[in-house]
Scaffold this active site. Sequence first.
Site, short mmCIF file in Angstrom:
data_model
loop_
_atom_site.label_atom_id
_atom_site.label_comp_id
_atom_site.label_asym_id
_atom_site.label_seq_id
_atom_site.Cartn_x
_atom_site.Cartn_y
_atom_site.Cartn_z
CG HIS A 125 -2.11 0.89 1.55
ND1 HIS A 125 -1.95 1.56 1.77
CD2 HIS A 125 -3.29 0.45 1.41
CE1 HIS A 125 -3.12 3.25 1.80
NE2 HIS A 125 -3.95 2.02 1.67
CG ASP A 201 0.35 -2.37 6.24
OD1 ASP A 201 -0.15 -2.36 6.77
OD2 ASP A 201 0.69 -2.09 4.73
CD GLN A 204 -7.24 -4.72 3.99
OE1 GLN A 204 -8.25 -5.95 4.21
NE2 GLN A 204 -7.65 -3.21 3.46
CE LYS A 227 -7.40 -0.38 5.02
NZ LYS A 227 -8.07 1.04 5.16
CB CYS A 369 -3.88 3.51 -1.63
SG CYS A 369 -4.97 4.87 -1.24
#
Lengths: 411, 155
Positions: A125, A201, A204, A227, A369
């Site tokens: 991202h 990251d 998600q 999220k 993104c």
Amino acid sequence: MSNFSAQRVRAETPEFLRVINDHPLTYLDSAASSLPPRAVIEAMSRYYELRHANVHRGVYQTANEATDAYEGARATIARFINAPGGADEIVFTKNATESFNLLAKSWGLANLGRGDVVLISEMEHHANIVPWFQLREVTGVEVRFLKVTDDYRLDLSTLDEDLAGVKLLSITGMSNVLGTINPVRELADAAHRHGALVAMDAAQSVAHAGLDVTALDVDFAAFSGHKMLGPTGIGVFWTRQEILAAMPPFLGGGGMIADVRTDGYRPATGPSKFEAGTPPIAEAVGLGTAARYLESLGLDHVVAHETALTADALTRLAHHFAGRVHVIGPATTQARGGVISLDVEGVHAHDVAQVLDEFGVCVRPGHHCAKPLMRRFGLAATARASFGPYSLTADTDVLIEALEHAVKLFG
Amino acid sequence: MSNLDDLYREIILDHYRSPRNRGQLATPPAHRVEGFNPLCGDEITIDLLVDDGVLVDLKLSGQGCSISQASSSLMSVAVKGKSRDDVRHAIASFKEMMLRHESALSDDESKNQVARLRELGEIAALQGVVKFPVRIKCATLAWNTLAQGLDELAL
């Protein structure tokens, strides 16, 4: 025996009461932002109704309650991600993007100079790309990319060469475009053998694949509240205590100091050092509640449910639209989450999403993104459907019906 | 499906499937101008051939959704061979059509708008876009890029 029920989660999520264009809401955009359950919304309301006050300051009762609520959320998040050093390793930020900026502009600025390498990947991202380019402008650090294979996986065939000279591997746990779940533990082991630290990251993966920073043996993790069924405006930065202690402060102001005089200041220790100004207190309360809600559902059950939905959707999409609708992501649920990016031949993603809206179906068109990844596959945009714990196979029914209409309309 | 029918009029679908004036011109003598919509990734390149204040020819390339493609195609038909003033007038009329009106228009304003839509001809098929606020930028991309090209040519 699991008592997980997606129907019950849906009943506990107020936004599903909405009617869009005479259709019930078919929300397939959890990868962009998930819908909070009533428990989260009520926890934030109760905080504002009963105990709002600034944290870490007052001696009066509600100020103490506000501080307890805020610090309680920190402890909940530490447990939720299995932080080895507990709550002292949890820094609240605005979102995962701010967490990456904190990582790059504090730890990165102090540790990554000319001759050093930060290794990221083509499936990142922008939040895990742009801060490194910004750092490169300042320190001259090299930014290197792991490639993505034609079957939508990280290309690890030359990992040892790719890791040469690397001081930080910063990698996503799960692609927000492809759904690919990366072998983070394997990558962390390889990076550590080369003396590099590992940032993850988890935006998600945190609510769709789980996050155990101890088991994954990463050194930094970043994710967003909204999220994982929590509110917007709050995110998390995690790192091990000894790294956090050595990191220089990021934003300056109240709350992050031990002392200020006319000739300078001394920073606070612990997470406070990185939490300048009044923090998002109600949002922290909401995030803590969201984490407890996910724990009560059982994240294993959530993942199993979303995997079953994904398997069903991949099969049915291939069956209904053979050759016309392409899934940009792994074809099976092996190391794959519930994010399904669609490329409909002859129909632009915006037009797909527009037609789907007419059916009350919420999907996200665009580059998500992740422009380097889109370029890698020669795409300008995809229409992305993504599942959450409240998703049902009935959502896939409506998605397919609406897609059929889009294909017919554009001929 | 009445909302969708307003947006995807047959003439829009026709221009999307068979875009007019696609291609490129030799630069120079043509002037090339590029426009981007960073939010959705739509891209347009317009090659403008101007002679003595007249837009003699133009060619379009790039990619985008049906609304941006149809709008650029309809635009190319409307402005090709027109004088600087006519092209500027068409851009102004189109952008006026894409404005969202917060309150109901007065009778005079309505009459005015109807007159201007008639002037625009086929392009008026795009007026349904106004009901879909996020798509307005798709429809205006080509027109803004054309205006930028005229500015660069000091026309």
